[in-house]
Design a protein around this motif. Structure first.
Motif, PDB file in Angstrom:
ATOM      1  N   GLU A  43     -21.668   1.415  31.770  1.00  0.00           N
ATOM      2  CA  GLU A  43     -21.185   1.479  33.152  1.00  0.00           C
ATOM      3  C   GLU A  43     -22.231   0.907  34.107  1.00  0.00           C
ATOM      4  OE1 GLU A  43     -20.336   5.592  33.759  1.00  0.00           O
ATOM      5  OE2 GLU A  43     -18.312   5.485  32.892  1.00  0.00           O
ATOM      6  N   HIS A  44     -23.488   1.238  33.841  1.00  0.00           N
ATOM      7  CA  HIS A  44     -24.567   0.722  34.683  1.00  0.00           C
ATOM      8  C   HIS A  44     -24.716  -0.787  34.513  1.00  0.00           C
ATOM      9  CE1 HIS A  44     -28.139   0.571  37.031  1.00  0.00           C
ATOM     10  NE2 HIS A  44     -28.940   0.294  36.019  1.00  0.00           N
ATOM     11  N   ALA A  45     -24.574  -1.273  33.279  1.00  0.00           N
ATOM     12  CA  ALA A  45     -24.674  -2.714  33.026  1.00  0.00           C
ATOM     13  C   ALA A  45     -23.556  -3.468  33.745  1.00  0.00           C
ATOM     14  CB  ALA A  45     -24.623  -2.984  31.526  1.00  0.00           C
ATOM     15  N   ILE A  46     -22.362  -2.947  33.683  1.00  0.00           N
ATOM     16  CA  ILE A  46     -21.210  -3.575  34.357  1.00  0.00           C
ATOM     17  C   ILE A  46     -21.447  -3.635  35.859  1.00  0.00           C
ATOM     18  CG2 ILE A  46     -18.751  -3.309  34.892  1.00  0.00           C
ATOM     19  CD1 ILE A  46     -18.557  -1.916  32.057  1.00  0.00           C
ATOM     20  N   LYS A  47     -21.903  -2.519  36.421  1.00  0.00           N
ATOM     21  CA  LYS A  47     -22.167  -2.459  37.866  1.00  0.00           C
ATOM     22  C   LYS A  47     -23.275  -3.441  38.251  1.00  0.00           C
ATOM     23  CE  LYS A  47     -23.050   0.886  41.572  1.00  0.00           C
ATOM     24  NZ  LYS A  47     -24.062   0.095  42.283  1.00  0.00           N
TER      25      LYS A  47
ATOM     26  N   ILE B 250     -21.882  -6.953  38.495  1.00  0.00           N
ATOM     27  CA  ILE B 250     -21.023  -7.116  39.671  1.00  0.00           C
ATOM     28  C   ILE B 250     -21.850  -7.136  40.952  1.00  0.00           C
ATOM     29  CG2 ILE B 250     -19.228  -5.992  41.059  1.00  0.00           C
ATOM     30  CD1 ILE B 250     -17.990  -5.014  38.414  1.00  0.00           C
ATOM     31  N   ASP B 251     -22.874  -6.290  41.023  1.00  0.00           N
ATOM     32  CA  ASP B 251     -23.667  -6.169  42.259  1.00  0.00           C
ATOM     33  C   ASP B 251     -24.738  -7.235  42.418  1.00  0.00           C
ATOM     34  OD1 ASP B 251     -22.189  -3.934  42.811  1.00  0.00           O
ATOM     35  OD2 ASP B 251     -23.748  -2.489  42.252  1.00  0.00           O
ATOM     36  N   THR B 252     -25.110  -7.909  41.316  1.00  0.00           N
ATOM     37  CA  THR B 252     -26.243  -8.841  41.340  1.00  0.00           C
ATOM     38  C   THR B 252     -25.771 -10.251  41.004  1.00  0.00           C
ATOM     39  OG1 THR B 252     -27.586  -7.003  40.486  1.00  0.00           O
ATOM     40  CG2 THR B 252     -28.591  -9.197  40.515  1.00  0.00           C
ATOM     41  N   HIS B 253     -25.935 -11.174  41.915  1.00  0.00           N
ATOM     42  CA  HIS B 253     -25.466 -12.541  41.686  1.00  0.00           C
ATOM     43  C   HIS B 253     -26.248 -13.246  40.584  1.00  0.00           C
ATOM     44  CE1 HIS B 253     -23.041 -11.965  45.229  1.00  0.00           C
ATOM     45  NE2 HIS B 253     -22.506 -13.168  45.084  1.00  0.00           N
ATOM     46  N   ALA B 254     -27.511 -12.885  40.414  1.00  0.00           N
ATOM     47  CA  ALA B 254     -28.308 -13.399  39.308  1.00  0.00           C
ATOM     48  C   ALA B 254     -28.808 -12.193  38.532  1.00  0.00           C
ATOM     49  CB  ALA B 254     -29.480 -14.227  39.825  1.00  0.00           C
ATOM     50  N   ALA B 255     -28.171 -11.912  37.410  1.00  0.00           N
ATOM     51  CA  ALA B 255     -28.416 -10.660  36.692  1.00  0.00           C
ATOM     52  C   ALA B 255     -28.990 -10.914  35.307  1.00  0.00           C
ATOM     53  CB  ALA B 255     -27.115  -9.865  36.569  1.00  0.00           C
TER      54      ALA B 255
ATOM     55  N   PHE C 109     -31.248  -7.077  29.694  1.00  0.00           N
ATOM     56  CA  PHE C 109     -32.069  -7.010  28.485  1.00  0.00           C
ATOM     57  C   PHE C 109     -31.664  -5.761  27.707  1.00  0.00           C
ATOM     58  CE2 PHE C 109     -35.724  -9.133  31.076  1.00  0.00           C
ATOM     59  CZ  PHE C 109     -34.974 -10.288  31.164  1.00  0.00           C
ATOM     60  N   LEU C 110     -30.578  -5.864  26.981  1.00  0.00           N
ATOM     61  CA  LEU C 110     -30.059  -4.751  26.199  1.00  0.00           C
ATOM     62  C   LEU C 110     -30.385  -4.948  24.729  1.00  0.00           C
ATOM     63  CD1 LEU C 110     -28.481  -4.127  28.818  1.00  0.00           C
ATOM     64  CD2 LEU C 110     -26.515  -3.528  27.383  1.00  0.00           C
ATOM     65  N   ASP C 111     -30.806  -3.871  24.096  1.00  0.00           N
ATOM     66  CA  ASP C 111     -31.061  -3.907  22.661  1.00  0.00           C
ATOM     67  C   ASP C 111     -29.831  -4.394  21.916  1.00  0.00           C
ATOM     68  OD1 ASP C 111     -33.582  -3.443  21.822  1.00  0.00           O
ATOM     69  OD2 ASP C 111     -33.336  -1.314  21.411  1.00  0.00           O
ATOM     70  N   MET C 112     -30.066  -4.965  20.734  1.00  0.00           N
ATOM     71  CA  MET C 112     -28.964  -5.425  19.905  1.00  0.00           C
ATOM     72  C   MET C 112     -28.039  -4.258  19.556  1.00  0.00           C
ATOM     73  SD  MET C 112     -31.829  -7.265  19.582  1.00  0.00           S
ATOM     74  CE  MET C 112     -32.827  -6.718  18.215  1.00  0.00           C
ATOM     75  N   GLY C 113     -26.728  -4.533  19.608  1.00  0.00           N
ATOM     76  CA  GLY C 113     -25.757  -3.525  19.222  1.00  0.00           C
ATOM     77  C   GLY C 113     -25.345  -2.574  20.324  1.00  0.00           C
ATOM     78  N   MET C 114     -25.763  -2.841  21.560  1.00  0.00           N
ATOM     79  CA  MET C 114     -25.431  -1.934  22.658  1.00  0.00           C
ATOM     80  C   MET C 114     -24.229  -2.397  23.472  1.00  0.00           C
ATOM     81  SD  MET C 114     -29.170  -0.642  24.027  1.00  0.00           S
ATOM     82  CE  MET C 114     -28.452   0.610  25.102  1.00  0.00           C
ATOM     83  N   GLY C 115     -23.518  -3.392  22.986  1.00  0.00           N
ATOM     84  CA  GLY C 115     -22.268  -3.782  23.637  1.00  0.00           C
ATOM     85  C   GLY C 115     -22.442  -4.671  24.851  1.00  0.00           C
ATOM     86  N   LYS C 116     -23.367  -5.654  24.767  1.00  0.00           N
ATOM     87  CA  LYS C 116     -23.543  -6.586  25.882  1.00  0.00           C
ATOM     88  C   LYS C 116     -22.273  -7.380  26.153  1.00  0.00           C
ATOM     89  CE  LYS C 116     -27.198  -8.673  24.081  1.00  0.00           C
ATOM     90  NZ  LYS C 116     -27.719  -7.818  23.011  1.00  0.00           N
ATOM     91  N   THR C 117     -21.570  -7.759  25.080  1.00  0.00           N
ATOM     92  CA  THR C 117     -20.401  -8.627  25.244  1.00  0.00           C
ATOM     93  C   THR C 117     -19.270  -7.919  25.959  1.00  0.00           C
ATOM     94  OG1 THR C 117     -20.999  -9.758  23.177  1.00  0.00           O
ATOM     95  CG2 THR C 117     -18.800 -10.152  24.038  1.00  0.00           C
TER      96      THR C 117
ATOM     97  N   THR D 108     -15.989  -7.008  30.760  1.00  0.00           N
ATOM     98  CA  THR D 108     -15.417  -6.088  31.744  1.00  0.00           C
ATOM     99  C   THR D 108     -15.781  -6.513  33.157  1.00  0.00           C
ATOM    100  OG1 THR D 108     -15.605  -4.271  30.142  1.00  0.00           O
ATOM    101  CG2 THR D 108     -15.289  -3.664  32.452  1.00  0.00           C
ATOM    102  N   ALA D 109     -17.061  -6.860  33.357  1.00  0.00           N
ATOM    103  CA  ALA D 109     -17.500  -7.312  34.676  1.00  0.00           C
ATOM    104  C   ALA D 109     -16.811  -8.620  35.062  1.00  0.00           C
ATOM    105  CB  ALA D 109     -19.012  -7.479  34.694  1.00  0.00           C
ATOM    106  N   VAL D 110     -16.690  -9.538  34.114  1.00  0.00           N
ATOM    107  CA  VAL D 110     -16.024 -10.821  34.377  1.00  0.00           C
ATOM    108  C   VAL D 110     -14.567 -10.591  34.770  1.00  0.00           C
ATOM    109  CG1 VAL D 110     -15.143 -12.911  33.262  1.00  0.00           C
ATOM    110  CG2 VAL D 110     -17.537 -12.246  32.957  1.00  0.00           C
TER     111      VAL D 110
END
Length: 451
Positions: A10-14, A17-22, A25-33, A38-40
């Motif tokens: 939830e924090h990553a998605i926010k 959305i809130d940062t134009h250049a974001a 740096f998420l560890d592997m397997g934490m659902g970056k995609t 969701t944000a897209v």
């Protein structure tokens, strides 16, 4: 499938959305995609803030991961993904299609920039594995730099932002903020935060951080980059790291020492020659694995000690599937000769068969397996037949099994030949990890602060 995001997602998605250049740096397997998708989706159809989204990814990830992930979740299944891959005619056809997201492999970024020129149409760009843009001299970096002013939103995803040192961070950050935080040039960045380390007169081979520079760099990027590590957020099964010592015979050890000392190992039908330090390191790694290429490109076999050690691990696994990472083509050929049921990872078919329990031994090169592939359903035993100097490849490859969704303790076996460069590689990987962990820790998201 219904998406129920973790708090960190939830924090990553926010953040996206809130940062134009974001930077994410998420560890592997934490659902970056799925977090990015969701944000897209929200930016496209809730905020109407962007209209054309480009994803730049490693080839296998571009072929499989983004389309499969979008189709997997109920809330993103409506997104149309066009794969800009293959021959030029196929790429142009894919660009002409009406889609929400266009996915291209990073090797074709220069072509894409030249194709559109000043008519660059993508107002949002997602760089999957931002660390693959860590070289300011690479064509892909220079190409994307040209069109960066035309990009309204940009997202950089990686689990390994500084795979070798903080020098690697400048090109990645430039693509995010166009030099606002770490300077407009890599030269000014080096002069401000680093000083020469190893050098030969006027030639500088490496740089070391000035006093206080590491903290300063972390603070500079912390407003647009968030870092979250799996151990802080997920209850993953324990990972067990084993060093499996391999001993060469005295005869083979003498040949290793000869090559190391003389930069030459003679054979009847072709010599093994190492004329530079880099070539020597490569040849010694090959020899530690059991075979080495000579000057004619032919394979000179010296020992089977690692093959025997691998056989012991197979026996101990008692039928459990094993993922083996190899370094050289002759490694692959020799493993296949000894283990007839071993399958090389060549396509999406092997990924499906592995995850469905149809493959007993999967052979993979870390460079083609390191990013974005989900293999955790097929097994939990890893063997490093040949070591890699790259921390990024090492961590990403291990994360194919050691990731969210894994139900068993992941066992990572390293076949390390005693008295060889294998031992140096292990020490180097551990040393590099310290620096990167410091970076990850420094910009780690603190949700309690937001609360």
């Amino acid at each position: 499938m219904k998406f129920k995001p973790h708090q960190y997602q939830e924090h990553a998605i926010k953040h996206i959305i809130d940062t134009h250049a974001a930077g994410l740096f998420l560890d592997m397997g934490m659902g970056k995609t799925v977090s990015t998708l969701t944000a897209v989706s929200d930016l496209l159809y809730d905020y109407f803030d962007v209209s054309n989204v480009l994803v730049i990814a490693p080839l296998r990830v571009a072929e499989d991961t983004w389309s499969r992930e979008s189709e997997k979740w109920d809330h993103t299944s409506y997104l149309k993904v066009s794969k800009v891959l293959g021959p030029e005619s196929s790429r142009i056809m894919a660009l002409d299609m009406k889609a929400d997201i266009y996915v291209i492999n990073r090797e074709n970024v220069e072509w894409l920039v030249n194709f559109y020129g000043k008519k660059w149409p993508f107002d949002m760009v997602v760089i999957d594995e931002l660390s693959s843009f860590k070289s300011s001299k690479a064509k892909r970096f220079r190409a994307l730099k040209k069109v960066r002013p035309f990009i309204k939103r940009i997202v950089g995803l990686t689990g390994t932002p500084a795979p070798n040192s903080l020098i690697d961070l400048w090109p990645q950050m430039y693509l995010l903020d166009q030099g606002e935080r770490l300077g407009k040039t890599v030269t000014s960045y080096r002069e401000k935060y680093f000083q020469p380390d190893q050098r030969n007169r006027t030639v500088i081979y490496s740089w070391k951080l000035k006093e206080g520079a590491e903290k300063a760099i972390h603070e500079k990027v912390s407003d647009i980059c968030i870092s979250m590590q799996a151990r802080d957020w997920l209850q993953l099964p324990e990972r067990i790291d084993n060093i499996v010592k391999v001993r060469m015979t005295d005869k083979v050890k003498a040949k290793y020492k000869q090559l190391e000392k003389d930069l030459l190992l003679p054979f009847l039908d072709g010599d093994v020659v190492a004329d530079t330090a880099a070539v020597l390191s490569n040849k010694l790694l090959q020899l530690a694995n059991g075979a080495v290429y000579d000057e004619n490109g032919e394979i000179q076999k010296l020992h089977d000690e690692k093959l025997n050690a691998l056989e012991d691990i197979v026996d101990a696994a008692n039928g459990k599937p094993i993922l083996v990472f190899y370094s050289y083509k002759h490694d692959l050929e020799r493993i296949q000769q000894k283990f007839k049921k071993a399958k090389p990872l060549d396509s999406s078919r092997e990924i499906a068969d592995w995850n469905n329990g149809k493959i007993e031994m999967l052979l993979a090169h870390p460079a083609s397996t390191g990013h974005g592939l989900n293999l955790q359903d097929g097994g939990h035993v890893i063997v490093w037949f040949g070591m890699t100097w790259s921390l990024e490849l090492y961590q990403q490859a291990n994360a194919r099994l050691d990731r969210q969704g894994q139900k068993h303790s992941v066992i990572v076996n390293h076949l390390v030949t005693e008295g060889t460069v294998d031992e140096d590689v292990m020490r180097a990987l551990e040393g590099k990890a310290v620096g990167q962990n410091a970076l990850m820790e420094a910009v780690k998201a603190r949700l309690e602060k937001l609360a």
